[in-house]
Scaffold this motif. Structure first.
Motif, PDB file in Angstrom:
ATOM      1  N   TYR A  27       0.873  -1.169   0.000  1.00 54.63           N
ATOM      2  CA  TYR A  27       0.000   0.000   0.000  1.00 54.63           C
ATOM      3  C   TYR A  27       0.910   1.219   0.000  1.00 54.63           C
ATOM      4  N   THR A  52      -1.779  -4.161  -5.359  1.00 52.55           N
ATOM      5  CA  THR A  52      -1.924  -2.988  -4.507  1.00 52.55           C
ATOM      6  C   THR A  52      -3.092  -3.259  -3.565  1.00 52.55           C
ATOM      7  N   GLU A  54      -5.711  -2.918  -0.224  1.00 49.92           N
ATOM      8  CA  GLU A  54      -6.550  -1.810   0.243  1.00 49.92           C
ATOM      9  C   GLU A  54      -6.019  -1.171   1.518  1.00 49.92           C
ATOM     10  N   SER A  55      -5.036  -1.822   2.164  1.00 48.19           N
ATOM     11  CA  SER A  55      -4.479  -1.293   3.404  1.00 48.19           C
ATOM     12  C   SER A  55      -3.204  -2.050   3.740  1.00 48.19           C
ATOM     13  N   GLU A  56      -2.481  -1.525   4.718  1.00 43.86           N
ATOM     14  CA  GLU A  56      -1.297  -2.229   5.205  1.00 43.86           C
ATOM     15  C   GLU A  56      -1.673  -3.542   5.884  1.00 43.86           C
ATOM     16  N   SER A  59      -2.063  -6.019   3.201  1.00 39.00           N
ATOM     17  CA  SER A  59      -0.765  -6.351   2.610  1.00 39.00           C
ATOM     18  C   SER A  59      -0.057  -7.443   3.392  1.00 39.00           C
TER      19      SER A  59
END
Length: 360
Positions: A27, A52, A54-56, A59
């Motif tokens: 991200y 990619t 939507e958030s850490e 990830s």
């Protein structure tokens, strides 16, 4: 092999691909966004996975999913983004899931700024996740070392089935230097004994971080710390520079280490016996090695771009063998060679005065 001018973040991404990284989940957040940009432009061309998220949080949990299959997977972020991943780091360590995390530090606390800093040492080494666990943490001081340690990070993650963090800062991520990309130098272990790859021809396997039966979590934690002891025995690395006769020893990690080396050269030219001890593995920390250095020194000066985070480990390692002083700047304030040299002159004069007075 010819060297080429390459940016730190790009060098890390390219090294990850050469190391065999099959999946990148990330991200965007400055000052490391070029890592994800490079991966997005190049991984799909190689038939590998780039997402990619939507958030850490997404990830790092994707890294967990890939890691359980023995696949080389990586994420990268910075400071407040890494903070959101802490629970997952704890789970990865407990479940013995390999993965590589690149943390390119920015100024903080809070959302901070995008200036280079070293305020996430505690975050990487002491951790915000629950329980007793350790990340293996590698700290490069230049672009070539960032390449070499990226290779090493992927190898160590599989060798020890543990997440490995490459801890850099905004200076290294954004600077350009001549460097070369050799071939991946490691022979990785076979993952087939533990990886989740389908159970058609073998008994089912579980990779979990929940251990409820009485005594089971204690047993697992003891096993993990036996592994960490093996990591400390086999993988601890550091740099020693002009320490043979050094009265004043500088300690620093990452990019501050290269600035400190320049100060050592300048101090030697001025007739001062100054040296440098730079940890390359922050965990495992080279505490025994630093203690031996401290026994032959009159003083340690710890240098950091924070308010004294590695200082706790330095003092613990020195364990009273000699006095320890600290000089740092937080949240994006830089330590220049001139500033450090002035501090070295001040402390060296004090040491000389004590020597003349017969105190040392």
């Amino acid at each position: 092999m010819a060297k080429e001018l390459v940016k730190g973040n790009e060098a890390i991404a390219r090294a990850a691909i050469k190391a065999g990284c099959q999946c990148y989940f990330g991200y965007p957040i400055t000052p490391q966004s070029e890592i994800g940009e490079y991966m997005g432009a190049n991984l799909p061309k190689l038939g590998r996975v780039f997402i990619t998220a939507e958030s850490e949080l997404a990830s790092i949990n994707m890294v967990i999913g890939a890691g359980t299959t023995g696949t080389k997977a990586m994420t990268s972020s910075s400071s407040c983004g890494i903070a959101l991943m802490q629970e997952a780091f704890s789970a990865m360590c407990c479940a013995e899931v390999p993965g590589v995390i690149v943390s390119v530090m920015r100024g903080g606390p809070g959302l901070g700024n995008i200036a280079p800093a070293q305020g996430d040492y505690f975050q990487a080494l002491k951790g915000g996740g629950n329980g007793d666990y350790k990340l293996i943490v590698l700290s490069p001081s230049n672009v070539q070392e960032a390449i070499d340690l990226t290779y090493r990070a992927f190898h160590l993650a599989l060798k020890y089935r543990n997440p490995v963090m490459l801890l850099a800062d905004g200076i290294l991520g954004q600077m350009m230097e001549p460097a070369e990309f050799g071939e991946y130098p490691y022979k990785d272990p076979d993952v087939n004994e533990w990886a989740l790859s389908g159970a058609n021809n073998r008994p089912a396997r579980n990779i979990v971080s929940l251990h409820m039966p009485e005594g089971e979590m204690e047993q697992r934690t003891n096993m993990l710390f036996e592994k960490y002891a093996a990591v400390a025995k086999n993988e601890t690395t550091f740099e020693e520079y002009m320490l043979k006769d050094a009265k004043l020893v500088l300690t620093a990690f990452g990019t501050v280490g290269r600035v400190a080396k320049a100060v050592v050269n300048r101090a030697r030219e001025a007739g001062m016996k100054v040296g440098l001890f730079r940890p390359i593995t922050l965990f495992p920390f080279p505490d025994k090695n630093l203690h031996e250095v401290a026994k032959n020194a009159d003083m340690i000066l710890d240098l950091e771009l924070n308010m004294g985070q590695m200082l706790l480990d330095v003092r613990s390692a020195v364990f009273g063998a000699c006095p320890v002083e600290f000089y740092g700047r937080p949240a994006g304030g830089l330590l220049t060679p001139d500033m450090i040299f002035e501090k070295v002159q001040e402390l060296y004069k004090k040491l000389d005065d004590k020597t003349k007075a017969g105190v040392i």
